[in-house]
Design an enzyme around this catalytic site. Sequence first.
Site, short mmCIF file in Angstrom:
data_model
loop_
_atom_site.label_atom_id
_atom_site.label_comp_id
_atom_site.label_asym_id
_atom_site.label_seq_id
_atom_site.Cartn_x
_atom_site.Cartn_y
_atom_site.Cartn_z
N LYS A 42 10.05 -11.12 -4.58
CA LYS A 42 8.90 -11.64 -3.60
C LYS A 42 7.59 -11.88 -4.49
O LYS A 42 7.71 -11.41 -5.44
CB LYS A 42 8.66 -10.73 -2.60
N ARG A 136 7.03 0.82 9.85
CA ARG A 136 6.72 -0.66 9.35
C ARG A 136 7.75 -1.55 10.33
O ARG A 136 7.18 -1.97 11.17
CB ARG A 136 6.61 -0.86 7.93
N TYR A 268 -23.86 -10.66 -14.04
CA TYR A 268 -24.62 -10.55 -12.90
C TYR A 268 -24.92 -9.01 -12.55
O TYR A 268 -24.44 -8.15 -12.99
CB TYR A 268 -23.75 -11.09 -11.76
N MET A 317 -16.22 -14.85 -12.03
CA MET A 317 -15.02 -15.49 -11.45
C MET A 317 -13.96 -15.98 -12.54
O MET A 317 -12.98 -15.82 -12.41
CB MET A 317 -15.31 -16.80 -10.51
C1 LIG Z 1 8.98 -4.76 -2.06
C2 LIG Z 1 10.15 -3.96 -1.75
C3 LIG Z 1 11.05 -3.35 -2.41
C4 LIG Z 1 10.77 -3.06 -3.84
O1 LIG Z 1 9.56 -2.17 -4.07
P1 LIG Z 1 9.47 -1.79 -5.46
O2 LIG Z 1 8.55 -0.35 -5.19
O3 LIG Z 1 8.67 -2.75 -6.15
O4 LIG Z 1 10.59 -1.25 -6.19
C5 LIG Z 1 12.23 -2.75 -1.93
N1 LIG Z 1 12.65 -2.95 -0.76
C6 LIG Z 1 11.67 -3.70 0.20
C7 LIG Z 1 11.94 -3.66 1.73
C8 LIG Z 1 10.67 -4.03 -0.13
O5 LIG Z 1 9.77 -4.51 0.72
#
Ligand SMILES: *Cc1c(COP(=O)(O)O)cnc(C)c1O
Length: 376
Positions: A42, A136, A268, A317
């Site tokens: 992702k 979650r 800055y 930036m």
């Molecule tokens: C992002 C995610 C992972 C991977 O997590 P890491 O800590 O980067 O290994 C695994 N499972 C789910 C459901 C996630 O959202």
Amino acid sequence: MVDSPIERGRAWIEIDLDALSHNIADIRSKAPRDSEIMAIVKANAYGHGLDKIAERMVQEGINTFGVATINEGIQLRQSAPTGDILVFGRVHIDDVKLLSKYRLSQLVVDGAHAKFLSKCGHQLDVHIAIDTGMHRLGLDPSNFDEIESIFSYSNLSVKGLLTHFASADSFDDDDISFTHTQIKRFYTVVSKLKEKGYDVGKLHAQSSYAIYNYPELKCDYIRPGIMLYGVHSQSDDTKITTNLRPVLSLRANIAQVKWIGIGESVSYSRIYTSDKPSKIATVCIGYADGVPRQMSGSGAVAIVKGQKVPIVGRICMDLLMLDVTDVGHVEAGDVITIIGKDGDSEIRCEDVAAISGTITNDVLTGLASRLPRIYV
Ligand SMILES: *Cc1c(COP(=O)(O)O)cnc(C)c1O
């Protein structure tokens, strides 16, 4: 056609695909037997560039992936034409047809979600999320009827069951016992479903720290994200030891070198004032590239010609300034390193994260899309 300026002209990311291959082999050698990698790619493969990362993963024999969005899933389909791709994020009603078209699986989070997906009328593969305590996404194990209802839709095919741990990185007694409760809740649901004759498909629960610290879990898939990219999120303290190599380096060019006198300020808000005549290098990278602005004034460093030097003043930036007084000859066009190795010096992504008060996952996914990714 639009002209493309040279990739190493300003600031860039270097990706070592052989380090990725090495990490995959290392994870496989230490993972629980019989569990396959569901590679989590992702957020543009944690900032590493989805296409090339996925291409190499496919070459290494990975054929199961997890992504957050449907766009990521569709993009990944190009590099992984036959693999299983699970989309964790909820897909809009008008896009459910795209799940079907690109053969993407969807995570189902509750009974209403399953009903909504089923109504769209497409044949879909789904994985069911069980909320064992993270609170979650997913179904509460105590609502067993609701979990069971998901198996009743003829156009939804259940391919897997998953959960996610809240504190798998912790060695605190309380957290360990919480994780064991989560594990127990998950396997209780699994056994109840199996007793009733349901095919639950693939079981998966472990992201990186659960792979490190709960290697004894028997699952079909492990879900490594950050560890594939060769860095720890935060803690280096893990039960199984791995031999991972960082995949990513972050570098930039110097735009200008100048001398300032004693008592002169840089950048800055004038948070930095020199206590000696200083040679300052202004570098073509800033917080819009993903260098955390919180590194300003924190003692953070960069590497110039193999030597660590302080970042001075507020990070801007598109630019930041280094005190290069103690480095020999430095000029515009010289390359500096924010994350990675140069000569005998190294700045780990973990160092950058710690000094910025966050985790490496955040630093890496925050690297800007305007940075070219160069594959070496
Ligand atoms: C992002 C995610 C992972 C991977 O997590 P890491 O800590 O980067 O290994 C695994 N499972 C789910 C459901 C996630 O959202």
